[in-house]
Design a protein around this motif. Structure first.
Motif, mmCIF file in Angstrom:
data_model
loop_
_atom_site.group_PDB
_atom_site.id
_atom_site.type_symbol
_atom_site.label_atom_id
_atom_site.label_comp_id
_atom_site.label_asym_id
_atom_site.label_seq_id
_atom_site.Cartn_x
_atom_site.Cartn_y
_atom_site.Cartn_z
ATOM 1 N N CYS A 287 23.118 -1.417 -51.494
ATOM 2 C CA CYS A 287 21.939 -2.225 -51.189
ATOM 3 C C CYS A 287 20.707 -1.326 -51.091
ATOM 4 O O CYS A 287 20.716 -0.312 -50.380
ATOM 5 N N LYS A 289 18.074 -1.884 -49.642
ATOM 6 C CA LYS A 289 17.370 -2.094 -48.381
ATOM 7 C C LYS A 289 18.091 -1.421 -47.212
ATOM 8 O O LYS A 289 17.485 -0.684 -46.429
ATOM 9 N N CYS A 314 16.657 -9.706 -55.541
ATOM 10 C CA CYS A 314 15.432 -10.377 -55.104
ATOM 11 C C CYS A 314 14.653 -10.791 -56.341
ATOM 12 O O CYS A 314 14.396 -9.980 -57.234
ATOM 13 N N LYS A 319 14.900 -5.867 -56.737
ATOM 14 C CA LYS A 319 15.822 -4.896 -56.129
ATOM 15 C C LYS A 319 17.204 -5.504 -55.899
ATOM 16 O O LYS A 319 17.345 -6.702 -55.651
ATOM 17 N N VAL A 321 20.176 -6.144 -53.629
ATOM 18 C CA VAL A 321 20.273 -6.259 -52.170
ATOM 19 C C VAL A 321 21.546 -7.009 -51.788
ATOM 20 O O VAL A 321 22.134 -7.725 -52.598
ATOM 21 N N CYS A 325 20.384 -8.814 -46.325
ATOM 22 C CA CYS A 325 18.996 -8.383 -46.540
ATOM 23 C C CYS A 325 18.222 -9.346 -47.432
ATOM 24 O O CYS A 325 17.051 -9.107 -47.732
ATOM 25 N N SER A 326 18.882 -10.419 -47.878
ATOM 26 C CA SER A 326 18.203 -11.438 -48.697
ATOM 27 C C SER A 326 18.622 -12.828 -48.233
ATOM 28 O O SER A 326 19.034 -13.666 -49.024
ATOM 29 N N ARG A 342 16.240 -16.858 -54.232
ATOM 30 C CA ARG A 342 16.575 -15.766 -53.317
ATOM 31 C C ARG A 342 15.519 -14.669 -53.368
ATOM 32 O O ARG A 342 15.136 -14.213 -54.450
ATOM 33 N N CYS A 344 14.311 -10.943 -51.024
ATOM 34 C CA CYS A 344 14.683 -10.054 -49.921
ATOM 35 C C CYS A 344 13.778 -10.367 -48.727
ATOM 36 O O CYS A 344 12.703 -10.956 -48.868
ATOM 37 N N ASP A 345 14.201 -9.969 -47.556
ATOM 38 C CA ASP A 345 13.482 -10.335 -46.331
ATOM 39 C C ASP A 345 12.058 -9.788 -46.304
ATOM 40 O O ASP A 345 11.133 -10.467 -45.855
#
Length: 400
Positions: A287, A289, A314, A319, A321, A325-326, A342, A344-345
């Protein structure tokens, strides 16, 4: 990159002007007659019909003509009233309609393909008839003599066909997902390039000669906007359908793209906004992240004594992930994602409410659409479907 469509989208109830019923089978193509309250249709039931609006407000056939084979497609030129009809047996027949649209006269027929004709374009400036067929061939004929001028074998059966008069470039989209660009001369053609961005077959093409942009719709539910004139290789994805895209039309004066799907959905896209390319998905063994290993990364799993995780991507930054983290979803209209996808955060936190503002409107036609035709002079939208019905929609609802 497939979107993850959610059922909740901006919708409006379309205002139906009229329904044209009477065909005994699928209406494969229909068109509004400019400056007339009329519709021309070709159907799988072998009929060519011209429907004129009567005093009762209903459309009734002024012409009912039976062809020797199912009618697969058509091309109508209002200036010359020339109607070119493609048949299931590979023949193209050309007719001239009378001024009052009560009579059609056969001009010529020619065997253009060995099997079903899929698309026809009549180019008045060159007096050419362009066509594609299930026989995996693109051909063009002289509409004056009926003589075959040339052909090109495509990699698969072609469903999309567009032509640029200025440069004499023809665009052919096929079932393999590829778009082929050819340069046509009077009796020869040369391959310019091919490009592919869909994971499914190309089902429809639409060309904007002013902005020099090509739109391709696909069975993968997506639309791609190819910037041909910019010469930078820019391709923008548009994700707004839950089923395969069946037909495309473009309103030049308002810069709006109209797309129709097999699920009955009509999407009107505002193309007068600056859109962004979707990023390429990045490769990683962990990942990007939190650095947790993905399930195929045995070495890191062993070294860290951790169970591998499933990889996601993402849609905003591309990226690789993990699910943790998503965990968020968001629409990204300027990237073409009208449904939530989707992200990422960290990207979710960076997307503003303004960036989530829709750039398209959604409408339910309530029938499986095969073809769409837009009359720019009145802002009328016509759809024909597998339910044997032709529908004419109102301009004020579509904001065209």
């Amino acid at each position: 990159m497939a979107a993850e469509p959610q059922p909740k989208a901006l919708t409006r109830k379309p205002l139906l002007l009229n329904k044209v019923e009477g065909s005994q089978d699928v209406v494969n193509m229909a068109a509004i007659v400019p400056k007339e309250d009329g519709v021309i249709s070709v159907s799988e039931d072998r009929t060519v019909r011209v429907w004129l609006k009567r005093d009762s407000g209903q459309y009734w056939p002024s012409i009912y003509h039976a062809m020797p084979s199912p009618c697969s497609c058509m091309s109508f030129n209002p200036e010359t009233r020339r109607l070119s009809i493609g048949l299931d047996n590979g023949t193209i027949s050309e007719f001239i309609l009378s001024e009052d649209y009560n009579k059609m006269t056969l001009v010529k027929s020619y065997q253009a393909h060995q099997s079903r004709v899929i698309m026809i374009l009549f180019v008045l400036e060159m007096e050419w008839v362009l066509s594609t067929g299930q026989d995996k061939h693109f051909t063009w004929h002289c509409s004056e003599s009926g003589q075959r001028l040339g052909g090109y074998r495509t990699s698969a059966g072609a469903c999309g066909l567009q032509f640029d008069v200025e440069t004499r470039h023809v665009f052919v989209g096929d079932h393999s997902g590829q778009v082929t660009i050819l340069k046509l001369e009077q009796e020869s053609c040369s391959l310019v390039t091919t490009f592919k961005g869909h994971t499914g077959g190309v089902t429809a093409l639409c060309w904007d000669p002013i902005q020099r942009v090509l739109f391709s719709g696909s069975s993968d539910h997506s639309i791609i906007m190819w910037d041909i004139g910019g010469r930078k290789g820019t391709a923008i994805e548009l994700q707004g359908h839950n089923d395969k895209v069946q037909s495309l039309s473009y309103a030049h004066h308002t810069r709006q793209l109209i797309s129709c799907g097999a699920d009955g959905g009509i999407v009107v896209w505002n193309m007068d906004v600056e859109r962004q390319e979707t990023p390429e998905w990045l490769d990683s063994d962990s990942c990007q992240k939190c650095d947790q290993p993905f399930f195929w990364n045995f070495k890191q799993m062993w070294d860290s004594k951790k169970i591998g995780l499933r990889q996601h991507h993402c849609r905003k930054c591309g990226k690789a992930v993990c699910g943790k983290c998503s965990s968020k979803r968001s629409s990204i209209p300027l990237m073409g994602f009208e449904f939530e996808v989707r992200v990422c955060d960290s990207c979710h936190e960076s997307i503003t409410d303004e960036e989530r503002a829709p750039t398209a409107t959604f409408h339910d036609s309530k029938h499986n659409i095969v073809h769409v035709h837009f009359d720019a002079t009145r802002g009328w939208l016509l759809t024909s479907g597998t339910d044997k019905v032709i529908k004419v929609g109102a301009r004020n609802v579509l904001q065209l």
